[in-house]
Write an enzyme that holds these catalytic residues in place. Sequence first.
Site, PDB file in Angstrom:
ATOM      1  N   LEU A 119      22.146  36.419 -34.822  1.00 55.24           N
ATOM      2  CA  LEU A 119      22.925  37.314 -35.683  1.00 55.24           C
ATOM      3  C   LEU A 119      22.641  36.917 -37.128  1.00 55.24           C
ATOM      4  CD1 LEU A 119      26.482  37.416 -34.023  1.00 55.24           C
ATOM      5  CD2 LEU A 119      24.671  39.123 -33.840  1.00 55.24           C
ATOM      6  N   ASP A 120      22.612  37.901 -38.017  1.00 56.68           N
ATOM      7  CA  ASP A 120      22.492  37.602 -39.443  1.00 56.68           C
ATOM      8  C   ASP A 120      23.624  36.671 -39.864  1.00 56.68           C
ATOM      9  OD1 ASP A 120      20.350  39.320 -39.580  1.00 56.68           O
ATOM     10  OD2 ASP A 120      21.474  40.968 -40.496  1.00 56.68           O
ATOM     11  N   GLN A 121      23.391  35.888 -40.897  1.00 58.05           N
ATOM     12  CA  GLN A 121      24.389  34.914 -41.348  1.00 58.05           C
ATOM     13  C   GLN A 121      25.757  35.557 -41.609  1.00 58.05           C
ATOM     14  OE1 GLN A 121      23.267  32.723 -44.861  1.00 58.05           O
ATOM     15  NE2 GLN A 121      25.095  31.438 -44.833  1.00 58.05           N
TER      16      GLN A 121
END
Length: 280
Positions: A119-121
């Site tokens: 997942l993106d940060q």
Amino acid sequence: MKYNVEHAMPLMEFLLNKTQKKRNDIKKLLKFENIYVDGHIESYYAYPLQIGQVVEIQAKKGNQLLFSILYEDKELIVIDKPCGLLSEQTAGESEKTAYNIVKQYLKKNKENIYMVHRLDQYTSGILMFVKSKKLYDLLTHDWNHYVKIRGYIAIVEGKMKKSKGTIENYLTESKTQNVYITTKEKGKKAITHYKQIQTNKYYSMLEVYLDTGRKNQIRVHLSSLHHPIIGDDKYGAKTNPIKRLGLHAHELMFIHPITHKEMRFTSQTPESFQKLFKKG
């Protein structure tokens, strides 16, 4: 990790059946007050559970875990990743990542960990790791075959012209790590389905499902409709009303490659998302 009680039995027996942990490990969880029954701490191993009760294994405050564990067994661990936490290490950060924290959590049982997706940060929600190299190889070799549902909740700027639709095109990444739409020859196919579930004068809440999992796919696709995700100034957002990226991974379902069992996990939509649509 939450477990529903379907048959009356002592707490220790229930935990041995449900978690596949060793008796000594469960004793430690009880001793350090990590076991909850219907919301209260329970440390007595023979506590008589009744049908309908909920047993939860939860890290106490001060524990190294920065998130809830949604599910764990001998092969999988599924967490509810908070916004801001990296999935894995980068050039600038190797310690404070979901991967490293889960690795340390499993270290006491000498279990391995493998990352099968990211997942993106600044995207929160469901993030799954596997403990088996065989399972890792099977899943990563044919991820799209086994994974049937990847669902997200997104808050975008403005009202959607169409209440539902599908975005299909090709994406590539620049040297400066910006993802953008390109031609079939230069990019990888990306397919996103969306459906509006709430709206007001300023924002729309969408349920989003992916057929492909390209980097920044949802962010780029929704921006291409001139409805960027709130808080996403990288892809054109002008507002940030909840002081974070308005993207949350709320559903994951896959068919276990070995057992062929359907595994489905869900995560609640963040309260800050809901508040944008409350009247008054």
